[in-house]
Motif scaffolding. Structure first.
Motif, mmCIF file in Angstrom:
data_model
loop_
_atom_site.group_PDB
_atom_site.id
_atom_site.type_symbol
_atom_site.label_atom_id
_atom_site.label_comp_id
_atom_site.label_asym_id
_atom_site.label_seq_id
_atom_site.Cartn_x
_atom_site.Cartn_y
_atom_site.Cartn_z
ATOM 1 N N LYS A 29 -34.897 6.053 -26.174
ATOM 2 C CA LYS A 29 -34.324 6.869 -27.257
ATOM 3 C C LYS A 29 -34.543 6.195 -28.600
ATOM 4 O O LYS A 29 -34.852 6.850 -29.595
ATOM 5 C CB LYS A 29 -32.823 7.062 -27.039
ATOM 6 C CG LYS A 29 -32.481 8.156 -26.071
ATOM 7 C CD LYS A 29 -30.981 8.424 -26.058
ATOM 8 C CE LYS A 29 -30.565 8.935 -24.692
ATOM 9 N NZ LYS A 29 -29.134 8.734 -24.443
ATOM 10 N N GLU A 68 -36.427 7.661 -31.863
ATOM 11 C CA GLU A 68 -35.848 7.725 -33.207
ATOM 12 C C GLU A 68 -36.763 7.102 -34.232
ATOM 13 O O GLU A 68 -36.828 7.541 -35.369
ATOM 14 C CB GLU A 68 -34.490 7.009 -33.258
ATOM 15 C CG GLU A 68 -33.349 7.783 -32.663
ATOM 16 C CD GLU A 68 -33.305 9.231 -33.090
ATOM 17 O OE1 GLU A 68 -33.391 9.490 -34.309
ATOM 18 O OE2 GLU A 68 -33.223 10.099 -32.204
ATOM 19 N N TRP A 76 -39.079 9.408 -35.888
ATOM 20 C CA TRP A 76 -38.470 10.258 -36.896
ATOM 21 C C TRP A 76 -38.111 9.464 -38.142
ATOM 22 O O TRP A 76 -38.110 9.985 -39.244
ATOM 23 C CB TRP A 76 -37.233 10.959 -36.323
ATOM 24 C CG TRP A 76 -37.579 11.957 -35.282
ATOM 25 C CD1 TRP A 76 -37.681 11.728 -33.940
ATOM 26 C CD2 TRP A 76 -37.903 13.339 -35.470
ATOM 27 N NE1 TRP A 76 -38.047 12.879 -33.287
ATOM 28 C CE2 TRP A 76 -38.185 13.881 -34.209
ATOM 29 C CE3 TRP A 76 -37.988 14.159 -36.596
ATOM 30 C CZ2 TRP A 76 -38.544 15.214 -34.027
ATOM 31 C CZ3 TRP A 76 -38.340 15.488 -36.419
ATOM 32 C CH2 TRP A 76 -38.615 16.002 -35.142
ATOM 33 N N TYR A 103 -45.214 10.066 -26.931
ATOM 34 C CA TYR A 103 -44.208 10.929 -27.553
ATOM 35 C C TYR A 103 -44.729 11.460 -28.885
ATOM 36 O O TYR A 103 -44.598 12.644 -29.201
ATOM 37 C CB TYR A 103 -42.885 10.182 -27.769
ATOM 38 C CG TYR A 103 -41.879 11.026 -28.517
ATOM 39 C CD1 TYR A 103 -41.598 10.792 -29.858
ATOM 40 C CD2 TYR A 103 -41.224 12.089 -27.888
ATOM 41 C CE1 TYR A 103 -40.700 11.576 -30.552
ATOM 42 C CE2 TYR A 103 -40.324 12.881 -28.582
ATOM 43 C CZ TYR A 103 -40.059 12.629 -29.914
ATOM 44 O OH TYR A 103 -39.175 13.411 -30.603
ATOM 45 N N THR A 126 -40.991 16.385 -39.554
ATOM 46 C CA THR A 126 -40.404 15.094 -39.884
ATOM 47 C C THR A 126 -40.174 14.951 -41.383
ATOM 48 O O THR A 126 -39.616 13.968 -41.836
ATOM 49 C CB THR A 126 -41.296 13.937 -39.404
ATOM 50 O OG1 THR A 126 -42.553 14.025 -40.065
ATOM 51 C CG2 THR A 126 -41.506 14.010 -37.924
ATOM 52 N N HIS A 135 -35.739 15.601 -44.628
ATOM 53 C CA HIS A 135 -34.530 15.338 -43.850
ATOM 54 C C HIS A 135 -33.273 15.675 -44.606
ATOM 55 O O HIS A 135 -32.233 15.928 -44.013
ATOM 56 C CB HIS A 135 -34.479 13.859 -43.438
ATOM 57 C CG HIS A 135 -35.253 13.607 -42.200
ATOM 58 N ND1 HIS A 135 -34.809 12.814 -41.183
ATOM 59 C CD2 HIS A 135 -36.439 14.065 -41.785
ATOM 60 C CE1 HIS A 135 -35.690 12.779 -40.214
ATOM 61 N NE2 HIS A 135 -36.688 13.528 -40.545
ATOM 62 N N ARG A 147 -36.083 21.625 -36.242
ATOM 63 C CA ARG A 147 -35.880 20.226 -35.906
ATOM 64 C C ARG A 147 -34.596 20.045 -35.101
ATOM 65 O O ARG A 147 -34.576 19.342 -34.093
ATOM 66 C CB ARG A 147 -35.830 19.383 -37.175
ATOM 67 C CG ARG A 147 -35.605 17.905 -36.919
ATOM 68 C CD ARG A 147 -35.787 17.085 -38.164
ATOM 69 N NE ARG A 147 -34.977 17.523 -39.270
ATOM 70 C CZ ARG A 147 -35.443 17.742 -40.493
ATOM 71 N NH1 ARG A 147 -36.722 17.574 -40.755
ATOM 72 N NH2 ARG A 147 -34.634 18.130 -41.456
ATOM 73 N N ILE A 148 -33.508 20.688 -35.559
ATOM 74 C CA ILE A 148 -32.234 20.575 -34.835
ATOM 75 C C ILE A 148 -32.390 21.073 -33.408
ATOM 76 O O ILE A 148 -31.908 20.459 -32.451
ATOM 77 C CB ILE A 148 -31.129 21.361 -35.562
ATOM 78 C CG1 ILE A 148 -30.819 20.705 -36.892
ATOM 79 C CG2 ILE A 148 -29.875 21.425 -34.735
ATOM 80 C CD1 ILE A 148 -29.890 21.517 -37.743
ATOM 81 N N ARG A 158 -34.337 18.449 -31.300
ATOM 82 C CA ARG A 158 -33.584 17.262 -30.893
ATOM 83 C C ARG A 158 -32.589 17.619 -29.794
ATOM 84 O O ARG A 158 -32.322 16.839 -28.882
ATOM 85 C CB ARG A 158 -32.850 16.631 -32.069
ATOM 86 C CG ARG A 158 -33.699 16.201 -33.266
ATOM 87 C CD ARG A 158 -35.038 15.591 -32.955
ATOM 88 N NE ARG A 158 -35.044 14.420 -32.115
ATOM 89 C CZ ARG A 158 -34.818 13.178 -32.537
ATOM 90 N NH1 ARG A 158 -34.568 12.951 -33.792
ATOM 91 N NH2 ARG A 158 -34.869 12.184 -31.695
ATOM 92 N N LYS A 159 -32.017 18.805 -29.878
ATOM 93 C CA LYS A 159 -31.095 19.253 -28.810
ATOM 94 C C LYS A 159 -31.862 19.426 -27.511
ATOM 95 O O LYS A 159 -31.380 19.090 -26.428
ATOM 96 C CB LYS A 159 -30.432 20.585 -29.179
ATOM 97 C CG LYS A 159 -29.187 20.469 -30.018
ATOM 98 C CD LYS A 159 -28.392 21.766 -29.950
ATOM 99 C CE LYS A 159 -28.082 22.282 -31.320
ATOM 100 N NZ LYS A 159 -27.334 23.545 -31.282
ATOM 101 N N GLU A 207 -34.516 17.866 -26.601
ATOM 102 C CA GLU A 207 -34.789 16.538 -26.043
ATOM 103 C C GLU A 207 -33.570 16.038 -25.291
ATOM 104 O O GLU A 207 -33.668 15.484 -24.206
ATOM 105 C CB GLU A 207 -35.132 15.553 -27.163
ATOM 106 C CG GLU A 207 -36.535 15.687 -27.676
ATOM 107 C CD GLU A 207 -36.769 14.798 -28.893
ATOM 108 O OE1 GLU A 207 -35.842 14.061 -29.285
ATOM 109 O OE2 GLU A 207 -37.865 14.865 -29.450
ATOM 110 N N LYS A 208 -32.400 16.242 -25.906
ATOM 111 C CA LYS A 208 -31.161 15.732 -25.318
ATOM 112 C C LYS A 208 -30.869 16.371 -23.969
ATOM 113 O O LYS A 208 -30.438 15.715 -23.044
ATOM 114 C CB LYS A 208 -30.022 16.046 -26.293
ATOM 115 C CG LYS A 208 -28.741 15.354 -25.998
ATOM 116 C CD LYS A 208 -27.742 15.578 -27.129
ATOM 117 C CE LYS A 208 -26.400 14.978 -26.720
ATOM 118 N NZ LYS A 208 -25.306 15.493 -27.528
#
Lengths: 193, 193
Positions: A83, A87, A90, A115, A131, A134, B75-76, B79-80, B82-83
């Motif tokens: 993880k 990160e 990003w 990835y 990316t 943000h 993006r949100i 990431r969700k 991925e989770k």
């Protein structure tokens, strides 16, 4: 005899002051060996049908529990590190900073690389760089930046013009063009009061 | 462009909800279309030199803000995704919430994780187990969220909370556990703030 060795791995992750501590190959190896030994014990007991009495049954349960716990911990260790590597893509971009590079294994490096590739494929299919951006956009289309290191030439204005990035020069660039380079540490946003 | 309020709503819903919403394909496609058209228009105006630059800059600033919404929305979601990648792979209902491209992403992502764990330690263990069965994260519906009623809803009963009266009037604000209002948000009768 217990799973204490495996817990050490997790403690390493927790205690670290750096981004990512060095991958503890020897500890991981020890945990794998210990787990395999217990698995062999379990297998032996089952093979010899030594599970009639309560004590043996309990022993089997405990062995099973310890094996599962070790597996769980190994999984957590690797996933947590994974993880962090994700990160980094990003936060920093696809280049891993050298200090972190020293602390990861070959496997982890290819993991990170793959990835980035998967992410790249997805973003290309959308034609959007996820990316970027943000933070909610400020009202500035242009921002002032200082160049921190010699970087060569870059495209700006949607590919229409080229600008040379020389160390210590100050430029007025579109926020879009500058953002990624600011994050990589090539440019510095000058905020005037 | 009527798209913007819808995009904003979709963005906030995704941002503040613990789960993944159905992918809003028409919204995303239409937004990208409009953005492209607008960008071509600006480019054209620039080469014709008719419109003053500062007006074109205003257009560009607007485009950047819309792009931010779009990027953040996607993006949100990513990431969700991925989770919850394990949940998604095992559950076809959740899969239908993803776009085609997101689904391709999650397949590659999931395989990447499995291969990485395999190479790091799993293949060296004598017992192979489907460890993901133990450790799947579920979205936390117990989370508190702020929300607003969009249209009158009658005869509402919440599990663990009593309301002054059973009807939810348009415009009313709540801070309440997500599980209580989940269906309303999905039906677009309430929105998250």
């Amino acid at each position: 005899m217990n799973t204490e060795i495996a817990v050490e791995l997790l403690k390493e992750l927790q205690r670290t002051t750096e981004q990512l501590p060095k991958y503890d190959q020897s500890l991981v190896q020890k945990v794998i060996e210990e787990t395999n030994r217990k698995q062999e014990q379990l297998h032996e007991m089952v093979k010899q049908k030594k599970y009639e009495d309560t004590i043996s049954k309990t022993k089997l349960h405990i062995l099973n529990y310890m094996i599962e716990r070790n597996e769980q911990i190994l999984t957590s260790y690797h996933l947590e590190r994974g993880k962090k590597l994700i990160e980094m893509r990003w936060d920093f971009g696809s280049v891993i900073p050298n200090q972190i590079r020293e602390n990861i294994t070959q496997n982890e490096e290819s993991f990170h690389h793959e990835y980035c590739q998967i992410l790249e494929d997805y973003m290309n299919s959308l034609d959007l760089d996820l990316t970027q951006d943000h933070q909610p956009p400020s009202n500035d289309l242009y921002i002032e930046v200082r160049v921190l290191k010699d970087y060569g030439q870059i495209f700006i204005d949607g590919g229409q013009s080229i600008v040379e990035l020389k160390k210590n020069s100050r430029l007025f660039l579109r926020r879009v063009d500058a953002e990624n380079l600011i994050r990589e540490g090539v440019l510095e946003h000058i905020i005037s009061n | 462009m009527n798209l913007i309020p819808d995009l904003e709503k979709a963005w906030i819903n995704e941002k503040n909800s613990p789960e993944i919403f159905p992918f809003n394909e028409t919204l995303v496609n239409e937004t990208q279309n409009q953005l492209n058209k607008q960008e071509s228009f600006i480019f054209q105006q620039q080469s014709q030199n008719q419109t003053p630059t500062f007006i074109l800059n205003l257009y560009e600033t607007e485009i950047e803000r819309i792009k931010f919404l779009l990027r953040s929305y996607l993006r949100i979601r990513l990431r969700k995704i991925e989770k919850f990648s394990s949940n998604i792979i095992n559950d076809s209902q959740i899969q239908s919430l993803l776009s085609e491209k997101e689904f391709q992403f999650v397949q590659k992502f999931h395989n990447l994780i499995i291969n990485h764990l395999d190479e790091s330690f799993l293949s060296k263990l004598k017992r192979k187990k489907n460890f993901f069965q133990n450790k799947i994260d579920q979205p936390d519906f117990e989370e508190f969220v702020a929300c607003q009623v969009l249209e009158d809803i009658e005869n509402v009963q919440f599990e663990d909370q009593d309301l002054e009266d059973d009807d939810l009037k348009e415009g009313k604000l709540f801070i309440i556990k997500y599980k209580n209002i989940r269906s309303f948000v999905l039906e677009d009768k309430m929105k998250l703030l």
